[in-house]
Design a protein around this motif. Structure first.
Motif, short mmCIF file in Angstrom:
data_model
loop_
_atom_site.label_atom_id
_atom_site.label_comp_id
_atom_site.label_asym_id
_atom_site.label_seq_id
_atom_site.Cartn_x
_atom_site.Cartn_y
_atom_site.Cartn_z
N PHE A 78 3.96 -4.16 -20.97
CA PHE A 78 5.04 -3.22 -21.30
C PHE A 78 4.68 -1.86 -20.70
N GLN A 79 5.69 -1.18 -20.24
CA GLN A 79 5.45 0.11 -19.61
C GLN A 79 6.26 1.19 -20.33
N ASP A 80 5.62 2.31 -20.65
CA ASP A 80 6.35 3.46 -21.18
C ASP A 80 5.92 4.65 -20.32
N ARG A 81 6.76 5.00 -19.37
CA ARG A 81 6.38 5.95 -18.32
C ARG A 81 5.04 5.52 -17.72
N ASP A 82 3.99 6.33 -17.82
CA ASP A 82 2.75 5.92 -17.16
C ASP A 82 1.78 5.19 -18.09
N LEU A 83 2.20 4.90 -19.30
CA LEU A 83 1.33 4.17 -20.23
C LEU A 83 1.65 2.67 -20.20
N THR A 84 0.59 1.87 -20.23
CA THR A 84 0.78 0.42 -20.12
C THR A 84 0.16 -0.28 -21.33
N LYS A 85 0.94 -1.15 -21.96
CA LYS A 85 0.35 -1.99 -23.01
C LYS A 85 0.41 -3.42 -22.51
N PHE A 86 -0.68 -4.18 -22.69
CA PHE A 86 -0.60 -5.59 -22.29
C PHE A 86 -1.11 -6.50 -23.40
N ILE A 87 -0.48 -7.66 -23.44
CA ILE A 87 -0.84 -8.67 -24.44
C ILE A 87 -1.60 -9.78 -23.74
N THR A 88 -2.75 -10.13 -24.30
CA THR A 88 -3.57 -11.21 -23.72
C THR A 88 -3.51 -12.41 -24.66
N ARG A 89 -3.25 -13.57 -24.06
CA ARG A 89 -3.27 -14.81 -24.83
C ARG A 89 -4.66 -15.41 -24.70
N LEU A 90 -5.31 -15.66 -25.83
CA LEU A 90 -6.69 -16.19 -25.83
C LEU A 90 -6.66 -17.71 -25.78
N SER A 91 -7.84 -18.32 -25.62
CA SER A 91 -7.89 -19.77 -25.40
C SER A 91 -7.35 -20.56 -26.59
N ASP A 92 -7.39 -20.00 -27.81
CA ASP A 92 -6.87 -20.73 -28.97
C ASP A 92 -5.41 -20.35 -29.27
N GLY A 93 -4.79 -19.62 -28.37
CA GLY A 93 -3.38 -19.27 -28.55
C GLY A 93 -3.16 -17.95 -29.29
N MET A 94 -4.23 -17.38 -29.85
CA MET A 94 -4.07 -16.08 -30.52
C MET A 94 -3.84 -14.99 -29.47
N GLU A 95 -3.30 -13.86 -29.92
CA GLU A 95 -2.97 -12.80 -28.97
C GLU A 95 -3.56 -11.47 -29.40
N ILE A 96 -3.96 -10.70 -28.42
CA ILE A 96 -4.46 -9.36 -28.70
C ILE A 96 -3.75 -8.36 -27.79
N GLU A 97 -3.84 -7.09 -28.18
CA GLU A 97 -3.18 -6.04 -27.41
C GLU A 97 -4.20 -5.02 -26.92
N SER A 98 -3.95 -4.51 -25.74
CA SER A 98 -4.79 -3.47 -25.16
C SER A 98 -3.84 -2.44 -24.54
N VAL A 99 -4.31 -1.23 -24.44
CA VAL A 99 -3.44 -0.16 -23.92
C VAL A 99 -4.19 0.62 -22.85
N ILE A 100 -3.50 0.90 -21.76
CA ILE A 100 -4.08 1.73 -20.70
C ILE A 100 -3.40 3.09 -20.75
N VAL A 101 -4.20 4.11 -21.01
CA VAL A 101 -3.66 5.46 -21.18
C VAL A 101 -4.07 6.30 -19.98
N PRO A 102 -3.11 6.81 -19.22
CA PRO A 102 -3.49 7.64 -18.07
C PRO A 102 -4.02 8.99 -18.53
N MET A 103 -5.13 9.43 -17.95
CA MET A 103 -5.64 10.76 -18.22
C MET A 103 -5.39 11.57 -16.94
N ASN A 104 -6.11 12.65 -16.71
CA ASN A 104 -5.81 13.46 -15.53
C ASN A 104 -5.99 12.71 -14.21
#
Ligand code: SF4
Length: 345
Positions: A78-104
């Motif tokens: 998912f993209q919100d301007r320059d911020l990115t969130k991504f969902i990772t599907r793990l080997s057992d089907g569970m999901e986690i979220e990570s976020v990339i935050v742009p700095m300078n």
């Protein structure tokens, strides 16, 4: 049948990899370094054409068969301007979220340490999920692998502020820190890594005992008195503010080092002048940079977000007490990547 020589590469430091190569293949540092570089820096697991393996083609083929590289599958971005969130599907089907935050000039990756969380902070969407399970070492480092090599982002900082309480999954988190820090691999400096805790005192003590030079500690404070904090963060019942402060005072900060305190401002709950004054008193004399964050809307948590004027007023009270305040505009609200919003569908 499981391959007994299988190596879960994202869970290994360089020294561990070299040790495995020595014991299983009778090879060592020369090939270990090349292999580590190719996987972590270049995302290349085709060793046949790597110069260091030119005279060791059998070894290259064996390694290609036996190396297990499973960072999890990036399922959605998912993209919100320059911020990115991504969902990772793990080997057992569970999901986690990570976020990339742009700095300078670079990006910060906010990683998860657990699926869900058992700390139960009332303002937090992840807390509402409860703890589903801890992440393994490679599921933590896999988030960095995917951010760099699948999403092609330059990542220079890591913050353990995603789903979960890092100190509730202490050993895998600290092993992941060492792997992310490997110069021949991801090469993230310790001073560019921040572990954020809800205030799990035994975890802070264990981190202090490890004496990792430069690693940063963030504490989610959110209230300057025990009744308010316990209402927002049940963890405060086990380790109240006095104990937290005493533990922080004994933490081996580097010279000129500071703690990062997070304070989510919630209208009508922790936003008065008295709260600001008590907060300043709680902080004194700890060296602290305070992140002031407006609370994000979360289903089931009915408090409204503070206005700009509320944020200014609270911040000014603290600045008047010589507290270093950083005002954060909760980035990523539209993709539910703001503070306390991960885990939301
Ligand atoms: S704020 Fe952090 S510690 Fe609290 S419930 Fe959410 S993820 Fe867990």
């Amino acid at each position: 049948m499981e391959n007994k020589n299988s190596m879960n590469i994202l869970a290994l430091t360089l020294e561990q990899l070299i040790h495995t190569l020595e014991t299983v293949y009778g090879k060592g540092r020369f090939h270990g370094r090349a292999l580590y570089r190719e996987i972590f820096k270049n995302a290349n697991s085709d060793f046949l054409f790597v110069p260091e393996f030119a005279a060791s083609q059998v070894l290259a083929r064996d390694l290609e068969k036996n190396i297990c590289l499973e960072p999890g599958r990036v399922k959605m971005v998912f993209q919100d301007r320059d911020l990115t969130k991504f969902i990772t599907r793990l080997s057992d089907g569970m999901e986690i979220e990570s976020v990339i935050v742009p700095m300078n000039r670079y990006n910060t990756l906010c990683v998860s340490s657990q699926v869900g969380c058992r700390m139960g902070c009332t303002f937090c969407e992840t807390g509402r999920m409860g703890l589903q399970r801890n992440l393994t070492i490679s599921e933590i480092t896999g988030q960095l692998y995917n951010a760099r090599h699948v999403l092609k982002k330059q990542i220079k900082n890591i913050v353990f502020m995603g789903m979960g309480e890092p100190f509730d999954n202490f050993s895998p988190v600290m092993a992941a820190v060492k792997i992310m820090n490997e110069q021949k691999g991801f090469d993230i400096a310790l001073r560019h890594m921040t572990i954020s805790t809800a205030g799990v005192v035994p975890g802070i003590r264990k981190l202090a005992a490890m004496n990792l030079p430069g690693i940063r500690l963030a504490v989610s404070v959110n209230a300057p008195d025990n009744p308010t904090r316990s209402q927002l963060m049940p963890v405060n019942n086990a380790w109240p503010l006095e104990m937290l402060k005493e533990t922080l005072a004994a933490f081996p900060l580097p010279r000129k080092g500071t703690f990062l305190f997070e304070y989510i401002l919630i209208k009508g709950v922790n936003d008065t002048k008295a709260h600001a004054e008590n907060l300043a008193e709680f902080i004194h004399p700890l060296p602290v940079r305070l992140n002031l964050i407006p609370c994000n809307p979360v289903p089931g948590f009915t408090h409204e977000s503070p206005s700009d004027a509320d944020m200014n007023r609270f911040s000014q009270h603290l600045v008047g007490k010589n507290i270093f305040v950083i005002r954060r505009w909760s980035k990523g609200r539209s993709v539910s990547a703001g503070c306390g919003q991960l885990g939301r569908r």
